[in-house]
Scaffold this motif. Structure first.
Motif, PDB file in Angstrom:
ATOM      1  N   GLY A  52      -5.397   0.327   7.188  1.00  0.00           N
ATOM      2  CA  GLY A  52      -6.730   0.312   6.614  1.00  0.00           C
ATOM      3  C   GLY A  52      -6.940   1.567   6.040  1.00  0.00           C
ATOM      4  O   GLY A  52      -7.819   2.001   5.888  1.00  0.00           O
ATOM      5  N   LEU A  53      -5.884   1.937   5.332  1.00  0.00           N
ATOM      6  CA  LEU A  53      -5.927   3.174   4.439  1.00  0.00           C
ATOM      7  C   LEU A  53      -6.715   3.186   3.290  1.00  0.00           C
ATOM      8  O   LEU A  53      -7.232   4.290   2.982  1.00  0.00           O
ATOM      9  CB  LEU A  53      -4.319   3.503   4.111  1.00  0.00           C
ATOM     10  N   LEU A  54      -6.839   1.874   2.815  1.00  0.00           N
ATOM     11  CA  LEU A  54      -7.835   1.687   1.343  1.00  0.00           C
ATOM     12  C   LEU A  54      -9.112   1.275   1.732  1.00  0.00           C
ATOM     13  O   LEU A  54      -9.939   1.247   0.831  1.00  0.00           O
ATOM     14  CB  LEU A  54      -6.944   0.729   0.601  1.00  0.00           C
ATOM     15  N   SER A  55      -9.528   0.973   2.991  1.00  0.00           N
ATOM     16  CA  SER A  55     -10.851   0.674   3.285  1.00  0.00           C
ATOM     17  C   SER A  55     -11.475  -0.628   2.513  1.00  0.00           C
ATOM     18  O   SER A  55     -12.406  -0.803   2.077  1.00  0.00           O
ATOM     19  CB  SER A  55     -11.948   1.632   3.012  1.00  0.00           C
ATOM     20  N   GLY A  56     -10.258  -1.464   2.088  1.00  0.00           N
ATOM     21  CA  GLY A  56     -10.773  -2.970   1.534  1.00  0.00           C
ATOM     22  C   GLY A  56     -10.749  -2.646  -0.241  1.00  0.00           C
ATOM     23  O   GLY A  56     -10.847  -3.474  -0.811  1.00  0.00           O
ATOM     24  N   HIS A  57     -10.411  -1.345  -0.922  1.00  0.00           N
ATOM     25  CA  HIS A  57     -10.376  -1.158  -2.031  1.00  0.00           C
ATOM     26  C   HIS A  57      -8.677  -1.075  -2.752  1.00  0.00           C
ATOM     27  O   HIS A  57      -7.902  -0.855  -1.977  1.00  0.00           O
ATOM     28  CB  HIS A  57     -11.085   0.033  -2.314  1.00  0.00           C
ATOM     29  N   GLY A  58      -8.796  -1.220  -4.000  1.00  0.00           N
ATOM     30  CA  GLY A  58      -7.564  -1.040  -4.500  1.00  0.00           C
ATOM     31  C   GLY A  58      -6.901   0.264  -4.656  1.00  0.00           C
ATOM     32  O   GLY A  58      -5.714   0.520  -4.680  1.00  0.00           O
ATOM     33  N   MET A  59      -7.856   1.142  -4.837  1.00  0.00           N
ATOM     34  CA  MET A  59      -7.240   2.811  -4.715  1.00  0.00           C
ATOM     35  C   MET A  59      -8.267   3.543  -4.019  1.00  0.00           C
ATOM     36  O   MET A  59      -9.395   3.085  -3.748  1.00  0.00           O
ATOM     37  CB  MET A  59      -7.131   3.196  -6.018  1.00  0.00           C
ATOM     38  N   ARG A  60      -7.829   4.653  -3.491  1.00  0.00           N
ATOM     39  CA  ARG A  60      -8.771   5.640  -2.581  1.00  0.00           C
ATOM     40  C   ARG A  60      -8.143   7.065  -2.769  1.00  0.00           C
ATOM     41  O   ARG A  60      -7.069   7.242  -2.397  1.00  0.00           O
ATOM     42  CB  ARG A  60      -8.795   5.074  -1.205  1.00  0.00           C
ATOM     43  N   VAL A  61      -8.903   7.809  -3.081  1.00  0.00           N
ATOM     44  CA  VAL A  61      -8.666   9.370  -3.152  1.00  0.00           C
ATOM     45  C   VAL A  61      -9.576  10.098  -2.562  1.00  0.00           C
ATOM     46  O   VAL A  61     -10.873   9.841  -2.515  1.00  0.00           O
ATOM     47  CB  VAL A  61      -8.495   9.777  -4.448  1.00  0.00           C
ATOM     48  N   ARG A  62      -9.110  11.099  -1.591  1.00  0.00           N
ATOM     49  CA  ARG A  62     -10.073  12.206  -0.803  1.00  0.00           C
ATOM     50  C   ARG A  62      -9.634  13.467  -1.365  1.00  0.00           C
ATOM     51  O   ARG A  62      -8.144  13.696  -1.405  1.00  0.00           O
ATOM     52  CB  ARG A  62      -9.941  11.884   0.796  1.00  0.00           C
ATOM     53  N   GLY A  63     -10.564  14.644  -1.474  1.00  0.00           N
ATOM     54  CA  GLY A  63     -10.070  15.560  -1.870  1.00  0.00           C
ATOM     55  C   GLY A  63     -11.573  16.671  -1.929  1.00  0.00           C
ATOM     56  O   GLY A  63     -12.356  16.288  -1.435  1.00  0.00           O
ATOM     57  N   THR A  64     -11.300  17.700  -2.719  1.00  0.00           N
ATOM     58  CA  THR A  64     -12.405  18.758  -2.709  1.00  0.00           C
ATOM     59  C   THR A  64     -12.302  19.058  -4.304  1.00  0.00           C
ATOM     60  O   THR A  64     -11.287  19.174  -5.041  1.00  0.00           O
ATOM     61  CB  THR A  64     -12.004  19.897  -1.935  1.00  0.00           C
ATOM     62  N   ALA A  65     -13.597  19.122  -4.825  1.00  0.00           N
ATOM     63  CA  ALA A  65     -13.692  19.527  -6.239  1.00  0.00           C
ATOM     64  C   ALA A  65     -14.656  20.529  -6.209  1.00  0.00           C
ATOM     65  O   ALA A  65     -15.648  20.768  -5.473  1.00  0.00           O
ATOM     66  CB  ALA A  65     -14.463  18.494  -6.956  1.00  0.00           C
ATOM     67  N   ARG A  66     -14.303  21.633  -7.172  1.00  0.00           N
ATOM     68  CA  ARG A  66     -15.026  22.973  -7.278  1.00  0.00           C
ATOM     69  C   ARG A  66     -15.375  23.253  -8.628  1.00  0.00           C
ATOM     70  O   ARG A  66     -14.365  23.084  -9.703  1.00  0.00           O
ATOM     71  CB  ARG A  66     -14.329  24.344  -6.384  1.00  0.00           C
ATOM     72  N   ASN A  67     -16.383  23.768  -8.972  1.00  0.00           N
ATOM     73  CA  ASN A  67     -16.696  24.135 -10.330  1.00  0.00           C
ATOM     74  C   ASN A  67     -17.044  25.804 -10.489  1.00  0.00           C
ATOM     75  O   ASN A  67     -16.887  26.319  -9.490  1.00  0.00           O
ATOM     76  CB  ASN A  67     -17.834  23.388 -10.905  1.00  0.00           C
ATOM     77  N   PRO A  97      -6.355  -4.777  -0.966  1.00  0.00           N
ATOM     78  CA  PRO A  97      -5.644  -5.035  -0.039  1.00  0.00           C
ATOM     79  C   PRO A  97      -5.921  -5.997   0.989  1.00  0.00           C
ATOM     80  O   PRO A  97      -7.057  -6.449   1.139  1.00  0.00           O
ATOM     81  CB  PRO A  97      -5.386  -3.670   0.743  1.00  0.00           C
ATOM     82  N   THR A  98      -4.967  -6.578   1.840  1.00  0.00           N
ATOM     83  CA  THR A  98      -5.227  -7.531   2.998  1.00  0.00           C
ATOM     84  C   THR A  98      -4.686  -6.784   4.176  1.00  0.00           C
ATOM     85  O   THR A  98      -4.082  -5.576   4.132  1.00  0.00           O
ATOM     86  CB  THR A  98      -4.376  -8.834   2.806  1.00  0.00           C
ATOM     87  N   SER A  99      -5.021  -7.415   5.180  1.00  0.00           N
ATOM     88  CA  SER A  99      -4.835  -6.949   6.569  1.00  0.00           C
ATOM     89  C   SER A  99      -3.189  -6.770   6.802  1.00  0.00           C
ATOM     90  O   SER A  99      -2.743  -5.955   7.535  1.00  0.00           O
ATOM     91  CB  SER A  99      -5.096  -7.670   7.815  1.00  0.00           C
ATOM     92  N   ALA A 100      -2.447  -7.776   5.993  1.00  0.00           N
ATOM     93  CA  ALA A 100      -0.898  -7.601   5.862  1.00  0.00           C
ATOM     94  C   ALA A 100      -0.386  -6.516   5.331  1.00  0.00           C
ATOM     95  O   ALA A 100       0.505  -5.896   5.647  1.00  0.00           O
ATOM     96  CB  ALA A 100      -0.467  -8.967   5.448  1.00  0.00           C
ATOM     97  N   THR A 101      -1.116  -6.125   3.932  1.00  0.00           N
ATOM     98  CA  THR A 101      -0.538  -5.323   3.157  1.00  0.00           C
ATOM     99  C   THR A 101      -1.006  -3.732   3.405  1.00  0.00           C
ATOM    100  O   THR A 101      -0.631  -2.898   3.023  1.00  0.00           O
ATOM    101  CB  THR A 101      -0.823  -5.595   1.678  1.00  0.00           C
ATOM    102  N   ASP A 102      -2.258  -3.802   4.041  1.00  0.00           N
ATOM    103  CA  ASP A 102      -2.826  -2.448   4.323  1.00  0.00           C
ATOM    104  C   ASP A 102      -3.106  -2.404   5.947  1.00  0.00           C
ATOM    105  O   ASP A 102      -4.346  -2.375   6.257  1.00  0.00           O
ATOM    106  CB  ASP A 102      -4.017  -2.194   3.511  1.00  0.00           C
ATOM    107  N   ALA A 103      -2.161  -2.729   6.858  1.00  0.00           N
ATOM    108  CA  ALA A 103      -2.153  -2.769   8.197  1.00  0.00           C
ATOM    109  C   ALA A 103      -3.036  -1.570   8.660  1.00  0.00           C
ATOM    110  O   ALA A 103      -3.844  -1.726   9.895  1.00  0.00           O
ATOM    111  CB  ALA A 103      -1.103  -3.050   8.944  1.00  0.00           C
ATOM    112  N   THR A 121       0.972  -1.440   0.103  1.00  0.00           N
ATOM    113  CA  THR A 121      -0.191   0.051   0.100  1.00  0.00           C
ATOM    114  C   THR A 121       0.689   1.327  -0.124  1.00  0.00           C
ATOM    115  O   THR A 121       1.904   1.358   0.840  1.00  0.00           O
ATOM    116  CB  THR A 121      -0.771  -0.013   1.448  1.00  0.00           C
ATOM    117  N   VAL A 122       0.815   2.007  -1.009  1.00  0.00           N
ATOM    118  CA  VAL A 122       1.647   3.345  -1.124  1.00  0.00           C
ATOM    119  C   VAL A 122       0.933   4.438  -1.055  1.00  0.00           C
ATOM    120  O   VAL A 122      -0.302   4.572  -1.545  1.00  0.00           O
ATOM    121  CB  VAL A 122       2.390   3.345  -2.572  1.00  0.00           C
TER     122      VAL A 122
END
Length: 252
Positions: free
Chosen positions: A144-159, A136-142, A107-108
């Motif tokens: 829990g940064l990914l919440s069980g998904h392959g990718m996860r992005v958090r941020g803000t979008a404005r138009n 991810p597994t509990s071993a590769t994402d100890a 997990t990077v």
């Protein structure tokens, strides 16, 4: 033959060539490190949203390199965002022999450069890369940064209309991303491979207005059948979202 087993054969062939003392374009065993980073977003996306990324995490591995060139980048049409089918690799990409592999999964944090480890490899003419983004597994994402998904992005979008959406985007892929361009004649020179994830391509097709109502913290997510989730998946699957380069010299 399953191409995931070809690397063993290539390494065996390289060892045999060296043992026989042959001349010409024989392969040699070597290793090189593989690092993952990201390219920041510098412009509005196709739907007119300016996106600021706060956190971005990815599950990566295995990573494999092949001799076959990615003849044409994967392309999508607008109708894929409403359920249509896009045709990838019209140039009939063929991976050919495997030349290198890094089998571990990590997990990077994409907002910093992360070294995955050393790939077992042979010298030769490289043409493409295959990238696996597993759940991810509990071993590769100890943590829990990914919440069980392959990718996860958090941020803000404005138009430009003044709308602001705090979002959390998550996706998992059922198969590796094949045919990522990496063209390099690799000898025994020192260096490493850098994989830069283009966050603008990941998030470039999303209309953030199609996200759900916010949760208790005011963060929007993407429903499975929404334009936002469909566009996210198309961005993550897009081979052009991954820019692979060879960085000369020893690691600093």
């Amino acid at each position: 033959m399953n191409r995931r087993h070809l690397l063993t054969g290539a390494l065996t062939l390289a060892a045999a060539s060296m043992a026989l003392g042959g001349c010409g374009s024989e392969s040699e065993r070597r290793t090189f490190s593989v690092e993952v980073t990201s390219t920041p977003i510098t412009a509005t996306n196709e739907r007119g949203w300016t996106v600021t990324v706060d956190t971005a995490h990815l599950s990566v591995g295995p990573v494999r390199f092949f001799e076959g060139r990615a003849l044409q980048a994967r392309r999508f049409h607008w109708y894929t965002l409403i359920g249509g089918t896009a045709h990838a690799h019209p140039g009939h990409y063929s991976p050919g022999d495997a030349l290198a592999e890094l089998l571990s999964t990590h997990t990077v944090d994409l907002l910093t450069a992360t070294t995955l480890g050393d790939a077992n490899a042979v010298t030769g003419q490289y043409g493409s890369m295959e990238l696996t983004l597993p759940a991810p597994t509990s071993a590769t994402d100890a943590q829990g940064l990914l919440s069980g998904h392959g990718m996860r992005v958090r941020g803000t979008a404005r138009n430009t209309g003044g709308d602001t959406v705090r979002f959390e985007a998550m996706a998992s892929l059922s198969k590796p991303i094949e045919g990522v361009r990496f063209e390099k004649t690799l000898g025994t020179e020192p260096g490493r491979v850098r994989i830069a994830v283009n966050l603008a391509t990941w998030l470039g097709r999303i209309d953030f207005a199609t996200a759900t109502d916010p949760d208790a913290d005011g963060v929007y997510t993407f429903p499975a059948d929404s334009q936002a989730q469909n566009a996210l998946l198309r961005g993550v699957e897009d081979t052009t979202a991954y820019v692979v380069t060879w960085v000369e010299g020893a690691a600093q």
